[in-house]
Structures are given as structure tokens and as C-alpha cells.
Design an enzyme around this catalytic site. Structure first.
Site, short mmCIF file in Angstrom:
data_model
loop_
_atom_site.label_atom_id
_atom_site.label_comp_id
_atom_site.label_asym_id
_atom_site.label_seq_id
_atom_site.Cartn_x
_atom_site.Cartn_y
_atom_site.Cartn_z
N ASP A 140 -1.44 -13.15 -0.96
CA ASP A 140 -2.26 -12.05 -1.47
C ASP A 140 -2.65 -11.12 -0.31
OD1 ASP A 140 -3.64 -10.33 -3.08
OD2 ASP A 140 -5.20 -11.75 -3.69
N HIS A 170 -6.58 -3.71 4.80
CA HIS A 170 -7.51 -2.58 4.66
C HIS A 170 -7.80 -2.00 6.04
CE1 HIS A 170 -8.36 -3.16 0.44
NE2 HIS A 170 -8.57 -4.45 0.64
N HIS A 189 -3.30 -16.23 -7.64
CA HIS A 189 -4.48 -16.63 -6.85
C HIS A 189 -5.58 -17.42 -7.58
CE1 HIS A 189 -5.91 -12.96 -8.72
NE2 HIS A 189 -5.27 -12.16 -7.90
N ASN A 239 0.25 -2.11 -7.53
CA ASN A 239 -0.97 -1.28 -7.54
C ASN A 239 -1.04 -0.34 -6.34
OD1 ASN A 239 -1.49 -3.35 -5.70
ND2 ASN A 239 -3.68 -3.45 -6.17
N ASP A 272 -1.38 -6.62 -11.20
CA ASP A 272 -2.31 -7.27 -10.27
C ASP A 272 -3.29 -6.29 -9.63
OD1 ASP A 272 -3.21 -9.69 -8.81
OD2 ASP A 272 -2.71 -8.43 -7.11
N ARG A 306 0.79 -1.25 0.00
CA ARG A 306 0.00 0.00 0.00
C ARG A 306 0.82 1.29 0.00
NH1 ARG A 306 -4.09 -2.96 -1.69
NH2 ARG A 306 -5.28 -4.05 -0.09
ZN LIG Z 1 -4.98 -10.17 -7.97
#
Ligand SMILES: [Zn+2]
Length: 432
Positions: free
Chosen positions: A305, A309, A232, A95, A153, A65
Site C-alpha cells: 500500500d 506524500h 489491506h 486513484n 481503492d 500518483r
Molecule cells: Zn485502500
């Protein structure tokens, strides 16, 4: 001499076909000796009776993040979580905000990791600018500055021609592309597996075809244009495709995550947003097929993965909640307890899936305890059992469906480059 002497543990290192009670001496950050009855004056000695000594675990699928969403996680908190979970190396997905789509971002991540990282933090570069699936990034340059793989991803690369170019470009540098297999037009705003249960709960479903159509496409593209690692995998039908493709020699590898091995869509039950992930949890037949695929080699890697959050991201209506779980601190004990202690997998196979194979597939100089290798070591306690307590997570993400689960096989010591970074007694040792 200085160094660490690990005595009386059982060394499990599939890279050397080893499963044996041996002593291990660490000196100058490297594995210096591995044999019975080592004595070394001046080394710190640790008695690892009832413990397993494995090559350091590597997680190739982590969302840290940073930059951009530091309220969810940072490189510092994520790498602390990794150390506590027994991981010595983690690869962070691109990402972020902004995405890691050029050399400056790769350099930035490495700089922050150098200052605050507890474990090895390996950046993954984006395949396309802004993860928009249109224009290819400077893959060669990013690799030169340390990107260990390439992936958009979070987003699939919808345009097959773009994916072809990405593969051809990455192939020139022997770099692996990780594909998030999802057809967004089929996902169509869905939030859980499409089934009788989703109908009953009144939630929009994500059909299995959202994953399988892209797995099938990626296999065809890989056969023609270059290697792909499928992230995944959640569904039996995807595994059938991968198994068949591997038989025919397609350059494909794949991973699954602990939650797909241990949970089904039933976990969504009372609209539990901690059971909301992408791809979604599927059904029992899928879960059993995933377990079989670990045994027969169809699945190469288990990755977490890790998708931390904030509470607010998850404490909302199911449809609006963010996808994913905080996975770094529960993966090892979950898998040890539910796969190894139950006899589904040997500890040797688990170490292969979590250390040896990731190193092999991504050409990392890791995943082994051979003499001279960097002393990245995970020590596993085979006796201690305790409950998962999300309030004690080092990760900022407390979003886990496993809170309160009683588990064994916790990390007893995480050693990175010859330095102890975590023990349950002292917690994560901060860099000085
Ligand atoms: Zn993914």
C-alpha cells in the site's frame, strides 16, 4: 553466449517446492537453466554465496500518483523505489488525477512505464467512473489494453448494487476486483484507531466496525456474485470473518501490509503523522491475529500500500495529515527481519506471500523460476544489516515510520526480464 550466471545462491521457489543451493542461468531474458554446477561460456558470473534467489517480488498495491500528483511520486521514481526494494513488478492503483477509469489512461500509464519504468508496472483500472461509485467503467476494454485488476481503492464502493454489477462484469473477463473495505459513515472523519488512546490523544477515532461491516458485506456479495480480493486488512475481527468465509468456500482472497504486522496504534504516540494510515494501525491483539493469519493461510498476500506524500502533506496537524506511508523500500527487509529471522514465517512462506500468490490470484505469468519463465528475480542478502535511511529513498515519499530501524534481508540484486536493474553497489540502473 551472453547472459547471467548466478552461482552458489540458495534458490527458494515455492512454485516448484524448491529450497536448495543451485546455480541459475539467465539467457534471452528467461530462466534458461536451474541445476547444480552450471557452466556457461561468456555469461556474466555472480557469486551469490549467503544469498537467497527468489522469484521476483510482486506488489499488487502501489500508489504511483502519476498522472496528477507528480510532486508526491512519478512512475519513474516509484519504479526506482520498487527496484531498490527488490520488487520486479508493481501494480498501480487507479486513484490518480484523473483516475485510470478508461482505456486512454491505461494506455498512458503503460506508455510512461515503457519509457521510464525500471520494473514491470501493471496498471489497475478503476471500477467506476471518477471513482464515484456510480457508473461502471469499460472493464473489458481496459483489460484488453493491459489492466491487470480493477479497484476504486482509496474509495469503497458504497452502493452494493454497483459492486454486484462490477463483479459480474469483471467476472466475464476473469478479472479480479480489489475492494477497499471501509464504511465512510463509520469512519466519519476519524484519523486513528478508535480506542482509549484516541480518547486520550483527543483524536477522532475510526472504529474497527468501519472495516468489518464492509468485509462482511463484501463476503456476502462475493458468495453470490463473484470474486473479491480484500485490500489491506488491519483487524482481527475482519480475519475471523475471512477465515470462516474461506472455510465455506467463498471466492475471497485478502492482503495485509507490513505496517499492520509490525506496528500498533501506539506508534501514533506523539501525534506522529507517519503513523497515520487508512485503515489505521490497530492494537496488539490485531497485530498478533494478523501474524497468525499469515501462518494459517487466511491472508494470501502481503502488499505495501505504498502511499508516498510530500513533507507538507505530513507536516501538519494530525487530523489534517494525509493517510499512508512510503513502503516499497522497506517492506522486504522489515518482513525478513521481523518475521523470518524471528522464526514466525519461513522464507518460503514469505516468498509465497510476496510473489507466488500475487501471480496466482491475479493470473500473472510470473512468480516462478521455472525454466522458460521470464527472468524476474529478487536476490536477498541474508548477511548485511543496515539502518533505514529515508533520505536515501528513491521514492519521493519520505513518509515512513521505520526511519532508523536496523534491518537485514535487503535486496542484493533485482533482475527484471533478465536485466539487472538494481544492486546496492551501483544503485538503480537506468534504462538506456
Ligand atoms: Zn485502500
Amino acid at each position: 553466449m551472453s547472459g547471467l550466471l548466478l552461482k552458489n545462491g540458495t534458490v527458494v521457489d515455492p512454485s516448484q517446492g524448491l529450497h536448495k543451493k543451485l546455480d541459475l542461468l539467465v539467457a534471452d531474458g528467461k530462466v534458461a537453466e536451474l541445476k547444480e554446477n552450471i557452466s556457461a561460456d561468456g555469461a556474466e558470473v555472480y557469486d551469490l554465496q549467503d544469498k537467497i534467489i527468489a522469484p521476483g517480488l510482486i506488489d499488487m498495491h502501489v500508489h504511483l500518483r502519476e498522472p496528477g500528483q507528480e510532486e508526491k511520486e512519478t512512475i519513474k521514481t516509484g519504479s526506482k523505489a520498487a527496484a531498490a526494494g527488490g520488487f520486479t513488478s508493481i501494480a498501480c492503483m487507479a486513484n490518480t488525477d484523473p483516475p485510470a477509469d478508461d482505456v486512454s489512461l491505461i494506455k498512458h500509464i503503460q506508455e510512461v512505464a515503457r519509457r521510464h519504468g525500471i520494473v514491470n508496472v501493471l496498471p489497475i483500472g478503476a471500477c467506476t467512473i471518477g471513482l464515484r461509485g456510480e457508473f461502471i467503467t469499460q472493464i473489458g476494454e481496459m483489460q484488453r489494453f493491459g489492466a491487470v485488476a480493477f479497484s476504486d481503492d482509496g474509495q469503497p464502493i458504497a452502493n452494493a448494487q454497483v459492486l454486484r454489477k462490477v463483479l459480474e462484469y469483471a467476472g466475464m473477463f476473469n478479472s479480479v476486483v480489489i475492494s477497499h473495505c471501509e464504511d465512510k459513515t463509520l469512519t466519519n472523519g476519524g484519523s486513528m484507531n478508535e480506542s482509549a488512546l484516541s480518547t486520550k490523544l483527543g483524536l477522532p477515532g475510526i472504529p474497527i466496525a468501519s472495516e468489518t461491516t464492509m468485509v462482511a458485506r463484501d463476503i456476502e456479495i462475493a458468495k453470490n456474485f463473484g470474486r473479491i480480493h480484500l485490500a489491506h486488512i488491519s483487524a482481527k475481527a475482519s480475519l475471523d470473518l475471512v477465515r470462516q468465509a474461506k472455510k465455506l468456500g467463498a471466492p475471497i482472497t485478502c492482503e495485509t501490509a507490513p505496517h499492520y504486522l509490525l506496528l500498533t496504534e501506539e506508534a501514533v504516540g506523539a501525534y506522529s503523522t507517519n503513523a497515520k494510515m487508512s485503515p489505521p494501525l490497530r492494537q496488539e491483539a490485531d497485530r498478533l491475529a494478523l501474524l497468525a493469519a499469515l501462518q494459517d493461510g487466511t491472508i494470501d498476500i502481503i502488499a505495501t500500500d505504498h502511499a508516498p506524500h510530500t513533507l507538507d502533506d505530513k507536516r501538519v496537524e494530525f487530523n489534517l495529515a494525509s493517510f499512508g506511508i512510503s513502503g516499497l523500500e522497506t517492506a522486504l527487509p522489515l518482513l525478513y527481519t521481523h518475521l523470518v529471522q524471528t522464526g514466525l514465517l519461513t522464507i518460503d512462506r514469505l516468498v509465497e506471500l510476496m510473489s507466488v500468490n500475487p501471480a496466482k490470484i491475479f493470473a500473472l505469468d510470473k512468480g516462478t523460476l521455472k525454466i522458460g519463465a521470464a527472468a524476474d528475480i529478487t536476490v536477498i542478502d541474508t548477511q548485511l544489516t543496515k539502518k533505514v535511511d529515508k533520505t536515501k529513498f528513491y521514492s519521493k515519499g519520505k513518509n515512513t515510520p521505520f526511519d532508523g530501524w536496523e534491518l537485514g534481508g535487503w535486496a542484493a540484486m533485482t533482475i527484471v526480464g533478465g536485466q539487472i536493474k538494481y544492486t546496492p553497489e551501483k544503485g538503480v540502473w537506468l534504462k538506456t
